[in-house]
Scaffold this active site. Structure first.
Site, PDB file in Angstrom:
ATOM      1  N   SER A   1       0.867  -1.219  -0.009  1.00 17.43           N
ATOM      2  CA  SER A   1      -0.046   0.074   0.012  1.00 17.43           C
ATOM      3  C   SER A   1       0.890   1.191  -0.154  1.00 17.43           C
ATOM      4  CB  SER A   1      -0.972  -0.011   1.313  1.00 17.43           C
ATOM      5  OG  SER A   1      -1.982   1.025   1.081  1.00 17.43           O
ATOM      6  N   HIS A   2       0.747   2.163   1.100  1.00 18.99           N
ATOM      7  CA  HIS A   2       1.395   3.523   1.164  1.00 18.99           C
ATOM      8  C   HIS A   2       2.766   3.146   1.928  1.00 18.99           C
ATOM      9  CE1 HIS A   2      -0.914   2.008   4.538  1.00 18.99           C
ATOM     10  NE2 HIS A   2       0.038   2.907   5.490  1.00 18.99           N
TER      11      HIS A   2
ATOM     12  N   ASP B   1      -0.923   1.860  -3.964  1.00 25.51           N
ATOM     13  CA  ASP B   1      -1.785   0.891  -4.570  1.00 25.51           C
ATOM     14  C   ASP B   1      -3.108   1.292  -5.107  1.00 25.51           C
ATOM     15  OD1 ASP B   1      -2.699   0.781  -1.924  1.00 25.51           O
ATOM     16  OD2 ASP B   1      -3.714  -0.890  -1.929  1.00 25.51           O
TER      17      ASP B   1
ATOM     18  N   ASP C   1      -2.728   6.582  -3.197  1.00 25.83           N
ATOM     19  CA  ASP C   1      -1.424   6.083  -2.518  1.00 25.83           C
ATOM     20  C   ASP C   1      -0.947   4.921  -3.677  1.00 25.83           C
ATOM     21  OD1 ASP C   1      -3.202   3.925  -2.267  1.00 25.83           O
ATOM     22  OD2 ASP C   1      -2.438   3.170  -0.364  1.00 25.83           O
TER      23      ASP C   1
ATOM     24  N   LYS D   1     -11.463  -0.174  -0.943  1.00 22.49           N
ATOM     25  CA  LYS D   1     -11.410   1.480  -0.974  1.00 22.49           C
ATOM     26  C   LYS D   1     -10.852   1.693  -2.347  1.00 22.49           C
ATOM     27  CE  LYS D   1      -7.639   2.117   2.000  1.00 22.49           C
ATOM     28  NZ  LYS D   1      -7.462   1.072   3.020  1.00 22.49           N
TER      29      LYS D   1
ATOM     30  N   ASP E   1      -5.707   2.667  -3.497  1.00 21.99           N
ATOM     31  CA  ASP E   1      -7.118   2.536  -2.633  1.00 21.99           C
ATOM     32  C   ASP E   1      -7.174   3.719  -1.900  1.00 21.99           C
ATOM     33  OD1 ASP E   1      -5.032   1.879  -0.890  1.00 21.99           O
ATOM     34  OD2 ASP E   1      -5.967   0.069  -0.222  1.00 21.99           O
ATOM     35  N   ARG E   2      -6.058   4.342  -1.596  1.00 24.24           N
ATOM     36  CA  ARG E   2      -6.247   5.729  -0.549  1.00 24.24           C
ATOM     37  C   ARG E   2      -6.346   7.112  -1.494  1.00 24.24           C
ATOM     38  NH1 ARG E   2      -2.680   5.472   4.770  1.00 24.24           N
ATOM     39  NH2 ARG E   2      -3.541   3.452   5.364  1.00 24.24           N
TER      40      ARG E   2
END
Ligand code: VG1
Ligand code: CO
Length: 542
Positions: A113-114, A280, A278, A377, A282-283
């Site tokens: 992710s982030h 990936d 982010d 998300k 999703d944010r």
């Protein structure tokens, strides 16, 4: 094609956190580490044979290698079809969309992710089920049990495959389908949003926007959607090339790590709309000209304006937020007569509510917003939603939010993160808080109304998740939440979430730090925060 059985021994640290297994690349690249985890998934979740799976990631270091390993191990399990994004790339929401659209058995999303990437950064794997969402705790617990007793894994003895060309070929009995990473996702968002209306806004000479892809997976999606389809000028997408190390950056869309975008939005360039996603995808972060929208407010505004997106008109019955997310959403759900749900941190908890048809939108304070049309998300969804609000109302971001505050009041909100604390200090601190339940009655100027552990029972499945955070609620309505992060890869991260509600119109436009400071200081003193965690200052405030 020969299938080899390789003897292995278990690793004791393969317990998944808030969103999958996340570790340093150096940990993941130990011999058999990745293989053990993948085989444990196959062992814990029977039924892969002959089925379709989706495979791809955010393009970070180790993705390319992991894809080859997973393909060979899936071929050994006689998986029917593996759908892989070209060059191994899928944003998390795009992978979720494909799992649903292609009725896949599940998916492997390769991302931390982030968290920073590169050789010295993090790598991660998230396993999604056929609903397109992260495996719930009952499943991840089973996987963890398998990782502790694994003795061997199976892998096809076959050369690496070429994932750079769109097309189809076979490895043993398994069909490999390399797809355009972006195409199906674009069709998905086109099915929700009015692209003509969006084009009117985005391509207009009077409207300037910037999208910061942070060298993560969403660059190609953003270029296609915002520049090519909606007609924003070239250069609207910043840092649009996915990189194995995210250009050395920390691909987390917040005021600290997306600083260039933030500076641009606060400059005199006159940019109307700023957004970022982010690593990936999703944010998301939403900014107006000289204006920042907190993720908690964003969820509240999205919900309050659902009639402005024709697709959702009349459809929305319920909405959810994670427990630490500010209660700005609650004001909206109460006013609109919508059902409201409060879940533990982590997107997987929204999945069962969506499966049961209870909620349409959900969000977290950690820059996550999404809808029940997917089970992850979705940064670009949130950004297109905001653009839809702007297109429908003709207002600026700032006007939309300030109008919202005037109507519902404002929930001032900040999160203080203390990263990489000594594990013992962090655990002791949480235990200390527990020992003070019922004892601490004041914190600074605030009188404590309740001070307790938060446990959750899923209203759809009845599943229970214990100790999901410690909440201090004050007589004034202010609130502080403490919890330990489940996504870090070293030591422990303590998160402290602070919230203060304000309805008085003359106090709606203050600096959040100014408003939250007394609340923080009163708490820090009452629990001797710095002494107990051995840390003077937070690492990040968002
Ligand atoms: C953090 C956030 C949480 C989010 C999770 C995964 O978890 O607080 O809200 O769902 O990251 O986000 P934690 O346990 O570190 O607080 V992401 O973008 O990694 O998929
Ligand atoms: Co993410």
């Amino acid at each position: 094609m020969e299938i080899k059985t390789i003897v292995t021994t278990p690793f004791q640290d393969q317990k998944t956190g808030t969103a999958g297994l996340r570790k340093k690349v150096s940990v993941f690249s130990q011999e058999n580490y990745l293989e053990n985890f993948i085989q444990s998934i196959f062992n814990a979740v029977p039924g892969f044979q002959g089925k379709t799976i989706v495979l791809g990631g955010d393009g970070r270091y180790y993705n390319a290698h992991a894809i080859q390993v997973i393909v060979k191990m899936a071929a050994a399990q006689k998986v029917g079809r593996i759908i892989i994004g070209q060059n191994g790339l899928f944003s998390t929401p795009a992978a979720s969309n494909l799992i649903i659209k292609r009725k896949a058995f599940g998916g492997f999303i390769l991302s931390a992710s982030h968290n920073p990437g590169g050789k010295n950064g993090d790598f991660g794997i998230k396993f999604d089920l056929s609903n397109g969402g992260g495996a719930p705790e009952a499943v991840t617990d089973r996987i963890y049990e398998e990782t502790k007793k694994i003795t061997s894994y199976q892998i096809a003895d076959t050369p690496d495959i070429d994932i750079s060309q769109i097309g189809e070929f076979s490895v043993g009995e398994t069909v490999i389908e390399i797809v355009d990473s972006v195409k199906d996702y674009v069709e998905f968002v086109k099915g929700i949003f009015d692209f003509d209306a969006l084009k009117g806004l985005v391509s207009s000479e009077n409207f300037k926007m910037r999208y910061d892809a942070m060298n993560g997976s969403t660059g190609p999606y953003a270029v296609r959607i915002f520049e090519e389809i909606l007609g924003a000028p070239k250069g609207t997408v910043l840092r649009g090339t996915p990189m194995e190390d995210f250009g050395g950056g920390h691909p987390d869309p917040n005021l600290t790590y997306a600083k260039e975008l933030v500076d641009l939005m606060y400059s005199d360039e006159g940019i109307d709309f700023g957004c970022a996603a982010d690593g990936d995808g999703d944010r998301n972060m939403i900014l107006g000209n000289h204006f920042f929208v907190t993720p908690s407010d964003s969820l509240a505004v999205i919900t309050a304006n659902y009639e402005k997106v024709p697709y959702y008109k009349g459809k929305v019955k319920g909405v959810a937020r994670s427990m630490p997310t500010s209660r700005a959403l609650d004001d909206v759900t109460a006013a609109l007569g919508l059902k409201a749900y409060e879940t533990p941190t982590g997107w997987k908890y929204f999945g069962s509510l969506m499966d049961a048809g209870l909620i349409s939108f959900c969000g977290e304070e950690s820059f996550g917003t999404g809808c029940s049309d997917l089970r992850e998300k979705d940064g670009i969804w949130a950004i297109l939603y905001w653009l839809s609000i702007l297109a429908a109302t003709g207002k600026t971001v700032q006007e939309v939010v300030q109008e919202h505050w005037r109507r519902y009041g404002r929930h001032y909100y900040l999160r203080y993160d203390y990263e990489t604390l000594e594990t013992e200090d962090a655990l002791n601190f949480m235990d200390y808080l527990r020992s003070q339940f019922g004892k601490i009655t004041r914190m600074g100027e605030e009188t404590v109304k309740s001070f307790e552990e938060w446990n959750y029972t899923d209203p759809a499945t009845g599943e229970v998740a214990l100790k999901q955070g410690i909440i201090v609620l004050f007589e004034s309505g202010s609130r502080i939440v403490f919890r330990l992060s489940g996504t870090g890869s070293s030591g422990k991260t303590l998160r402290i979430y602070l919230e203060k509600y304000e309805k008085e119109s003359s106090r709606l436009n203050k600096e959040p730090t100014e408003v939250i400071k007394p609340l923080f200081e009163g708490m820090a003193k009452a629990v001797s925060l710095s002494d107990r965690i051995n840390r003077e200052y937070p690492t990040v405030i968002t």
